[in-house]
Design an enzyme around this catalytic site. Structure first.
Site, short mmCIF file in Angstrom:
data_model
loop_
_atom_site.label_atom_id
_atom_site.label_comp_id
_atom_site.label_asym_id
_atom_site.label_seq_id
_atom_site.Cartn_x
_atom_site.Cartn_y
_atom_site.Cartn_z
N LYS A 225 0.85 -1.19 0.00
CA LYS A 225 0.00 0.00 0.00
C LYS A 225 0.89 1.25 0.00
O LYS A 225 1.86 1.34 0.77
CB LYS A 225 -0.90 0.01 1.23
CG LYS A 225 -1.90 -1.14 1.26
CD LYS A 225 -2.97 -0.98 0.20
CE LYS A 225 -4.02 -2.09 0.29
NZ LYS A 225 -5.13 -1.88 -0.65
N ASP A 253 -0.32 -0.09 -4.58
CA ASP A 253 -1.75 0.22 -4.56
C ASP A 253 -1.97 1.53 -3.80
O ASP A 253 -1.65 1.63 -2.63
CB ASP A 253 -2.49 -0.93 -3.87
CG ASP A 253 -4.01 -0.74 -3.85
OD1 ASP A 253 -4.49 0.28 -4.36
OD2 ASP A 253 -4.70 -1.63 -3.32
N GLU A 279 -2.11 0.28 -8.66
CA GLU A 279 -3.55 0.01 -8.54
C GLU A 279 -4.28 1.24 -8.05
O GLU A 279 -3.79 1.95 -7.16
CB GLU A 279 -3.73 -1.15 -7.55
CG GLU A 279 -5.14 -1.62 -7.39
CD GLU A 279 -5.21 -2.87 -6.54
OE1 GLU A 279 -6.25 -3.09 -5.88
OE2 GLU A 279 -4.22 -3.64 -6.53
N GLU A 308 -11.95 -2.50 -8.32
CA GLU A 308 -12.62 -2.91 -7.09
C GLU A 308 -13.74 -1.95 -6.71
O GLU A 308 -14.66 -2.32 -5.99
CB GLU A 308 -11.63 -3.07 -5.94
CG GLU A 308 -11.05 -1.78 -5.40
CD GLU A 308 -10.04 -2.03 -4.29
OE1 GLU A 308 -10.37 -1.80 -3.12
OE2 GLU A 308 -8.91 -2.44 -4.59
N ASP A 331 -14.62 -7.47 -8.71
CA ASP A 331 -14.94 -7.61 -7.29
C ASP A 331 -16.27 -8.35 -7.20
O ASP A 331 -17.18 -8.08 -7.98
CB ASP A 331 -15.03 -6.24 -6.62
CG ASP A 331 -15.32 -6.33 -5.14
OD1 ASP A 331 -14.37 -6.27 -4.35
OD2 ASP A 331 -16.50 -6.46 -4.77
N HIS A 358 -9.90 -8.36 -7.33
CA HIS A 358 -9.74 -7.78 -6.00
C HIS A 358 -10.32 -8.76 -4.99
O HIS A 358 -11.32 -9.42 -5.24
CB HIS A 358 -10.51 -6.46 -5.92
CG HIS A 358 -10.66 -5.94 -4.52
ND1 HIS A 358 -11.88 -5.87 -3.87
CD2 HIS A 358 -9.74 -5.48 -3.65
CE1 HIS A 358 -11.70 -5.37 -2.66
NE2 HIS A 358 -10.43 -5.13 -2.49
#
Length: 443
Positions: A225, A253, A279, A308, A331, A358
């Site tokens: 992240k 992401d 992402e 997602e 998703d 996701h």
């Protein structure tokens, strides 16, 4: 249908409960935009007059789950009184019934809270169907006649890129070698990557320990992240890259943190760590922004992944048309359940863009494993550039928890869609009256 032809399975009740897990206490799930998520679900049970039940859910991050619960209750009147046989014989019509009510569609249409609620209800219906056929959902899809599958999909608004004939052609071509691919999945499982090592709120000590453990368990693909602080991102990405080595795969992401120019600049600064993708670099609705980022990052060998929080098949259509993403992230709860994800997977195949779902949250791994198994066996016939996200949280609350072996999803064998929760877990975590929340809220 087999069993369903003998027994109608009339739906007599739809119940929904607000189930929340206090994951924010340990920073599980933390990212640049969701700093303190409590992984939660609007959890749906469909009761039938035969005694068979269907279980479904939609994922949320804590506050607001009660709004999704209200939306499910609003939709339940369209479901009660229908039989499973009636629904699956015209599943496209039933999908439209839920998404096109002349008054409720104003709340969407096909996006936001009402679409999350639609997904929860339809997930429960698909679970009911798979249970009625005594098959795991992925196997129900794999065995389904292509014409019947096409009849489950609403092609409104996407026929400029995918017609019923296109879909049928794709599914028919995939019949060749299908049994070999199914055998391969049962033998090897579907390749996964882990997000569990590098939530934004974790300390460096946690990152090191979790990466060490993951490498020892056979993981080779890791997601980090990013997006809160550039210097901190550089430091953390360097730490992770040094831990996993040059040959393993790294993804980053940002969870929608940046404007377009900022995304390009920020990711360029992280290019030294050789990420496969960035992402959700910007607003999940900004198709042209994603296209600009994709074009700018292509010379660096970095793709863009998103989906997602993509509302529906129409937005996915436009992302694909605009070459705005290089990895499609379906998703299982954001769009209208299996019906709509089938449309997205078929469009992705037509555009030759890999699907990398996701997952994570609560129940998302359990659900999406079925979809990605079907994508390989029944649609794409390829594992090139493909992998499915895995997050190691909250699986112990399910009756058929996801199984990972050697960093691969093991195909589920139990009938259904794998999202039935243990009643004891639901009772303890129901908000706000469950024991877990009574203790926390009374502190």
């Amino acid at each position: 249908m087999t069993n369903c032809a003998k027994m109608q399975h009339g739906i007599v009740n739809v119940t929904v409960r607000d189930v929340r897990f206090p994951t924010s206490l340990e920073q599980h799930g933390s990212d640049a935009m969701h700093t303190d998520p409590d992984y939660s679900a609007a959890y749906v049970v469909v009761d039938t007059d035969s005694g068979l039940k269907g279980f479904g859910l939609t994922f949320t991050c804590g506050k607001g789950t009660e709004i999704v619960v209200c939306a499910v209750k609003a939709l339940s009147g369209l479901v009660v009184g229908k039989s499973l046989q009636e629904i699956v014989s015209d599943f496209r019509g039933f999908y439209r019934l839920l998404t096109s009510d002349s008054q409720m569609r104003w709340l969407g249409p096909e996006k936001g809270v009402i679409q999350l609620a639609t997904a929860a209800v339809l997930n429960a219906v698909w679970d009911l169907w798979a249970r009625a056929e005594s098959k795991p959902l992925w196997k129900l899809l794999v065995d389904m006649d292509p014409k019947q599958m096409v009849s489950c999909i609403d092609f409104r608004y996407i026929t400029d890129v995918l017609t019923e004939k296109d879909a049928l052609d794709i599914l028919m071509r995939a019949q060749e070698g299908k049994q070999l691919r199914e055998d391969q999945m049962l033998r090897e499982g579907y390749p996964a990557y882990t997000t569990s090592c590098a939530w934004l709120g974790y300390s460096d000590q946690q990152l090191r320990q979790l990466c060490t453990d993951a490498l020892r368990s056979g993981w080779t693909k890791f997601k980090v992240k990013v997006g809160a602080d550039l210097e901190d991102d550089i430091r953390r990405c360097r730490l992770i890259r040094e831990m996993i080595g040059p040959d393993n795969t790294l993804m980053i992401d940002a969870n929608q943190r940046w404007d377009v120019a900022e995304a390009i600049s920020w990711v360029s600064s992280l290019a030294q760590f050789k990420p496969l993708w960035i992402e959700e670099p910007t607003s999940p609705d900004d198709i042209l922004g994603h296209a600009a980022i994709s074009k700018a990052l292509a010379p660096l060998g970095i793709g863009v992944a998103t989906g997602e929080q993509c509302h529906n098949r129409v937005m996915f259509k436009q992302f694909l048309q605009a070459s705005a993403l290089q990895f499609v992230q379906i998703d299982s709860c954001r769009v209208g359940s299996v019906n709509e994800n089938l449309a997205v997977m078929l469009m992705a195949h037509k555009f030759q863009v890999p699907v990398c779902p996701h997952s994570g949250g609560v129940g998302l791994c359990e659900l999406v494993q079925h979809l990605i198994l079907f994508d390989f066996i029944g649609v794409s016939a390829s594992l090139s550039g493909r992998m499915c996200e895995y997050v190691d949280h909250l699986h112990e609350h399910f009756t058929s928890p996801v199984v990972i072996r050697d960093a691969h999803y093991v195909p589920p064998k139990d009938p259904g869609y794998s999202c039935e929760m243990l009643e004891s877990s639901v009772q303890r975590h129901e908000y706000p009256e469950g024991d877990v929340w009574k203790q926390l809220l009374n502190k």
